[in-house]
Design a protein around this motif. Structure first.
Motif, PDB file in Angstrom:
ATOM      1  N   ILE A  65     -17.455   0.058   5.545  1.00 48.32           N
ATOM      2  CA  ILE A  65     -16.455   0.777   5.137  1.00 48.32           C
ATOM      3  C   ILE A  65     -15.946   0.781   3.830  1.00 48.32           C
ATOM      4  O   ILE A  65     -15.958  -0.578   3.196  1.00 48.32           O
ATOM      5  N   ARG A  66     -15.556   1.800   3.004  1.00 49.62           N
ATOM      6  CA  ARG A  66     -15.208   1.701   1.814  1.00 49.62           C
ATOM      7  C   ARG A  66     -13.914   2.450   1.387  1.00 49.62           C
ATOM      8  O   ARG A  66     -13.631   3.561   1.962  1.00 49.62           O
TER       9      ARG A  66
ATOM     10  N   PRO B 270     -18.420 -12.338  11.107  1.00 51.01           N
ATOM     11  CA  PRO B 270     -18.261 -12.460   9.463  1.00 51.01           C
ATOM     12  C   PRO B 270     -18.365 -11.183   9.075  1.00 51.01           C
ATOM     13  O   PRO B 270     -19.094 -10.314   9.170  1.00 51.01           O
ATOM     14  N   ALA B 271     -17.673 -11.253   7.871  1.00 47.08           N
ATOM     15  CA  ALA B 271     -17.693 -10.130   7.036  1.00 47.08           C
ATOM     16  C   ALA B 271     -17.368 -10.511   5.597  1.00 47.08           C
ATOM     17  O   ALA B 271     -16.390 -11.654   5.249  1.00 47.08           O
ATOM     18  N   VAL B 272     -17.526  -9.639   4.444  1.00 46.12           N
ATOM     19  CA  VAL B 272     -17.264 -10.033   3.070  1.00 46.12           C
ATOM     20  C   VAL B 272     -16.713  -8.646   2.561  1.00 46.12           C
ATOM     21  O   VAL B 272     -17.136  -7.824   3.055  1.00 46.12           O
ATOM     22  N   ILE B 273     -15.555  -8.854   1.845  1.00 40.82           N
ATOM     23  CA  ILE B 273     -14.915  -7.811   1.325  1.00 40.82           C
ATOM     24  C   ILE B 273     -15.022  -8.143  -0.235  1.00 40.82           C
ATOM     25  O   ILE B 273     -14.575  -8.850  -0.919  1.00 40.82           O
ATOM     26  N   ARG B 274     -15.456  -6.822  -0.982  1.00 43.40           N
ATOM     27  CA  ARG B 274     -15.537  -6.908  -2.408  1.00 43.40           C
ATOM     28  C   ARG B 274     -14.759  -6.026  -2.948  1.00 43.40           C
ATOM     29  O   ARG B 274     -14.627  -4.811  -2.522  1.00 43.40           O
ATOM     30  N   THR B 275     -13.740  -6.183  -3.486  1.00 42.43           N
ATOM     31  CA  THR B 275     -12.617  -5.577  -4.428  1.00 42.43           C
ATOM     32  C   THR B 275     -12.824  -5.557  -5.800  1.00 42.43           C
ATOM     33  O   THR B 275     -13.510  -6.004  -6.391  1.00 42.43           O
ATOM     34  N   GLN B 276     -12.402  -4.380  -6.444  1.00 43.12           N
ATOM     35  CA  GLN B 276     -12.511  -3.854  -7.727  1.00 43.12           C
ATOM     36  C   GLN B 276     -11.113  -3.552  -8.389  1.00 43.12           C
ATOM     37  O   GLN B 276     -10.642  -2.318  -7.403  1.00 43.12           O
ATOM     38  N   THR B 277     -10.416  -3.892  -9.400  1.00 47.98           N
ATOM     39  CA  THR B 277      -9.261  -2.970  -9.913  1.00 47.98           C
ATOM     40  C   THR B 277      -9.768  -1.983 -10.797  1.00 47.98           C
ATOM     41  O   THR B 277     -10.705  -2.088 -11.550  1.00 47.98           O
ATOM     42  N   VAL B 278      -9.387  -0.649 -10.281  1.00 50.56           N
ATOM     43  CA  VAL B 278      -9.693   0.697 -10.956  1.00 50.56           C
ATOM     44  C   VAL B 278      -8.782   0.727 -12.217  1.00 50.56           C
ATOM     45  O   VAL B 278      -9.144   0.972 -13.370  1.00 50.56           O
TER      46      VAL B 278
ATOM     47  N   LEU C  67       2.581   1.236 -10.461  1.00 51.27           N
ATOM     48  CA  LEU C  67       1.336   1.485  -9.629  1.00 51.27           C
ATOM     49  C   LEU C  67       0.188   1.028  -9.967  1.00 51.27           C
ATOM     50  O   LEU C  67      -0.248   0.882 -11.230  1.00 51.27           O
ATOM     51  N   SER C  68      -0.812   0.405  -9.031  1.00 51.40           N
ATOM     52  CA  SER C  68      -2.216   0.002  -9.402  1.00 51.40           C
ATOM     53  C   SER C  68      -2.882   0.572  -8.552  1.00 51.40           C
ATOM     54  O   SER C  68      -2.887   0.783  -7.299  1.00 51.40           O
ATOM     55  N   THR C  69      -4.350   0.615  -9.041  1.00 57.47           N
ATOM     56  CA  THR C  69      -5.421   1.289  -8.054  1.00 57.47           C
ATOM     57  C   THR C  69      -6.564   0.595  -7.889  1.00 57.47           C
ATOM     58  O   THR C  69      -6.684  -0.129  -8.940  1.00 57.47           O
ATOM     59  N   GLY C  70      -7.090   0.465  -6.674  1.00 57.60           N
ATOM     60  CA  GLY C  70      -8.287  -0.402  -6.413  1.00 57.60           C
ATOM     61  C   GLY C  70      -9.187   0.019  -5.535  1.00 57.60           C
ATOM     62  O   GLY C  70      -8.760   0.913  -4.572  1.00 57.60           O
ATOM     63  N   GLN C  71     -10.277  -0.361  -5.352  1.00 60.76           N
ATOM     64  CA  GLN C  71     -11.067  -0.052  -4.140  1.00 60.76           C
ATOM     65  C   GLN C  71     -11.739  -1.333  -3.807  1.00 60.76           C
ATOM     66  O   GLN C  71     -11.906  -2.469  -4.339  1.00 60.76           O
ATOM     67  N   ALA C  72     -12.241  -1.236  -2.396  1.00 56.49           N
ATOM     68  CA  ALA C  72     -12.711  -2.447  -1.582  1.00 56.49           C
ATOM     69  C   ALA C  72     -13.781  -1.704  -0.451  1.00 56.49           C
ATOM     70  O   ALA C  72     -13.752  -0.698  -0.003  1.00 56.49           O
ATOM     71  N   SER C  73     -14.956  -2.601  -0.516  1.00 52.68           N
ATOM     72  CA  SER C  73     -16.037  -2.299   0.552  1.00 52.68           C
ATOM     73  C   SER C  73     -15.981  -3.658   1.585  1.00 52.68           C
ATOM     74  O   SER C  73     -15.928  -4.681   0.971  1.00 52.68           O
ATOM     75  N   LEU C  74     -16.070  -3.203   2.351  1.00 52.98           N
ATOM     76  CA  LEU C  74     -16.540  -4.335   3.830  1.00 52.98           C
ATOM     77  C   LEU C  74     -17.885  -4.432   4.003  1.00 52.98           C
ATOM     78  O   LEU C  74     -18.402  -3.162   4.569  1.00 52.98           O
TER      79      LEU C  74
ATOM     80  N   PRO D 212       0.834  -1.320   0.118  1.00 54.99           N
ATOM     81  CA  PRO D 212      -0.006   0.170  -0.125  1.00 54.99           C
ATOM     82  C   PRO D 212       0.889   1.131  -0.024  1.00 54.99           C
ATOM     83  O   PRO D 212       1.666   1.403   0.751  1.00 54.99           O
ATOM     84  N   PHE D 213       0.572   2.212  -0.864  1.00 51.91           N
ATOM     85  CA  PHE D 213       1.265   3.513  -0.880  1.00 51.91           C
ATOM     86  C   PHE D 213       0.223   4.456  -0.335  1.00 51.91           C
ATOM     87  O   PHE D 213       0.739   5.301   0.662  1.00 51.91           O
ATOM     88  N   SER D 214      -1.071   4.544  -0.819  1.00 47.71           N
ATOM     89  CA  SER D 214      -1.925   5.630  -0.472  1.00 47.71           C
ATOM     90  C   SER D 214      -3.197   5.081  -0.033  1.00 47.71           C
ATOM     91  O   SER D 214      -3.833   4.119  -1.063  1.00 47.71           O
ATOM     92  N   VAL D 215      -3.866   4.786   1.122  1.00 44.39           N
ATOM     93  CA  VAL D 215      -5.290   4.205   1.473  1.00 44.39           C
ATOM     94  C   VAL D 215      -6.049   5.264   1.783  1.00 44.39           C
ATOM     95  O   VAL D 215      -5.753   5.819   3.185  1.00 44.39           O
ATOM     96  N   SER D 216      -7.159   5.366   1.422  1.00 44.44           N
ATOM     97  CA  SER D 216      -8.371   6.413   1.725  1.00 44.44           C
ATOM     98  C   SER D 216      -9.348   5.689   2.157  1.00 44.44           C
ATOM     99  O   SER D 216     -10.008   4.965   1.341  1.00 44.44           O
ATOM    100  N   ALA D 217      -9.928   5.765   3.254  1.00 39.85           N
ATOM    101  CA  ALA D 217     -11.159   5.066   3.649  1.00 39.85           C
ATOM    102  C   ALA D 217     -12.279   5.841   4.241  1.00 39.85           C
ATOM    103  O   ALA D 217     -11.775   6.854   5.079  1.00 39.85           O
TER     104      ALA D 217
END
Length: 288
Positions: free
Chosen positions: A120-121, A86-94, A100-107, A71-76
């Motif tokens: 949290i997003r 229990p929780a589920v995390i859904r990720t998406q590559t932007v 560098l690579s950028t993605g987003q995730a939601s819990l 991780p370089f920069s993480v904004s939540a």
């Protein structure tokens, strides 16, 4: 005998990849971009799961989903309070690039009726810390904190707030005496918090655990004379380099409390006197 005890303790010391932190932030791939997780009750503060712990768990999922490791920069943005379970995390590559690579995730967690509730997003940029140059030009200096033996931990003060001690059992924090007036009913009013930080099982820091570190000290609102939960609204963290082994020093400051909200700016320094992480968060201040 003392030497044998020291060797046993060293052998039992947790390592990166084999520690309570690693086990409790583990994610399991369900399908492409979707991970199952279990939020541990061991990282709670007044019954809510700590925001830095959540950030580290989402960071782990993104580290598996993206082609770059660190991780370089993480904004939540913290949308609703997370609870153990229990929780589920859904990720998406932007976007993915060469460096560098950028993605987003939601819990998400589950409501009583079975529907998913987003907690949290995150949007984050990842890279390779080991590929960075060694050049440093900075005016930043490590905080002046007394040696750990002259600082104070959770066991040195009054009884903790009921329900708030779970996370402190997993952390090794020694606070600068100049920033703990709140613990004896004499807050300084300066909005500062400084201390030494590590994990209680001896695991060394890495980029993922730095995401926990920036949100692990008591809130600066305590030194402003306010008691109670200080929930994070938004938290952005920059990981500047891979930390050296050994204890970390953390300095957090608040300059402005207005309209019921405050900011916390955190700097994290490693044992080699390098600035390894920076963060800013907006939090809701406890009611006076």
């Amino acid at each position: 005998m003392a030497q044998a005890a020291a060797q046993t303790a060293q052998a039992a010391q947790a390592t990166i990849g084999n520690s309570e932190f690693d086990r409790d932030t583990a994610v399991t791939l369900r399908e492409e971009g979707v991970y199952d997780a279990e939020l541990s009750a061991g990282w709670t503060i007044i019954h809510a799961v700590n925001g830095g712990y959540l950030l580290a768990m989402l960071g782990r999922a993104l580290g598996e989903a993206l082609p770059h490791p660190d991780p370089f920069s993480v904004s939540a943005h913290y949308l609703t309070a997370s609870v153990p379970g229990p929780a589920v995390i859904r990720t998406q590559t932007v976007r993915t690039g060469r460096t560098l690579s950028t993605g987003q995730a939601s819990l998400f967690q589950y409501a009583q009726d079975g529907t998913e509730v987003e907690r949290i997003r995150v949007i984050a940029t990842y890279g390779d810390l080991d590929a960075l140059s060694d050049e440093v030009r900075t005016s930043a200096k490590p905080p002046a904190i007394p040696p750990p033996a002259h600082c104070l931990g959770p066991g040195d003060g009054p009884a903790p707030i009921p329900g708030s001690s779970a996370i402190t059992e997993r952390l090794d924090i020694k606070l600068d005496p100049a920033t703990i007036g709140w613990a004896v009913g004499a807050p300084s009013g300066k909005g500062e918090m400084r201390g030494w930080f590590g994990l209680a099982d001896g695991r060394d820091a890495d980029p993922l655990s730095l995401l926990l570190t920036v949100d692990a000290l008591p809130p600066t609102s305590f030194e402003l004379g306010l008691k109670g939960w200080t929930p994070t609204i938004e938290l952005t963290t920059h990981i500047r380099c891979r930390p050296a082994p050994g204890p970390l020093r953390v300095s957090i400051t608040t300059r402005n409390l207005a309209g019921g909200f405050l900011e916390e700016d955190a700097d994290v320094w490693d044992s080699a006197d390098r600035l390894v992480a920076q963060s800013r968060q907006l939090a809701r201040a406890p009611r006076a």
